[in-house]
Design an enzyme around this catalytic site. Sequence first.
Site: not given
Length: 116
Positions: A11, A108
């Site tokens: 990522k 998140d």
Amino acid sequence: MLVDGRIVTVKEFKVLDKEKVKDFINEVIILLHICYKNIVKLLGCCLETEVPLLVYEFIPNGVLFQYIHDKNEEFQLSWERQLTIASKVGVAISYMHSATSPPIYHQDVKSSNILR
């Protein structure tokens, strides 16, 4: 794929100010020490690229978002399975808040960040 044959997820981390790199490194060090069965393990990172890269273990079943919003029969989850996932997510969040030092607050939590 790593040299030892393990498949991983890579990522790209969002672009950081140079001042934030130290905070990023400290966060990576904390995440490398998390070892909990329902939390994807961070295997390492690369800071030698233009954008920092995070290397995570690969989870093949996709994200929960797909199972909630895709009306395809392939992605249907039973009510029992949904409750199991919700319970495991709650326990994992509790682990991050209570069993890590310093505590980790995800900030998140959403279905696209939960792997099935």
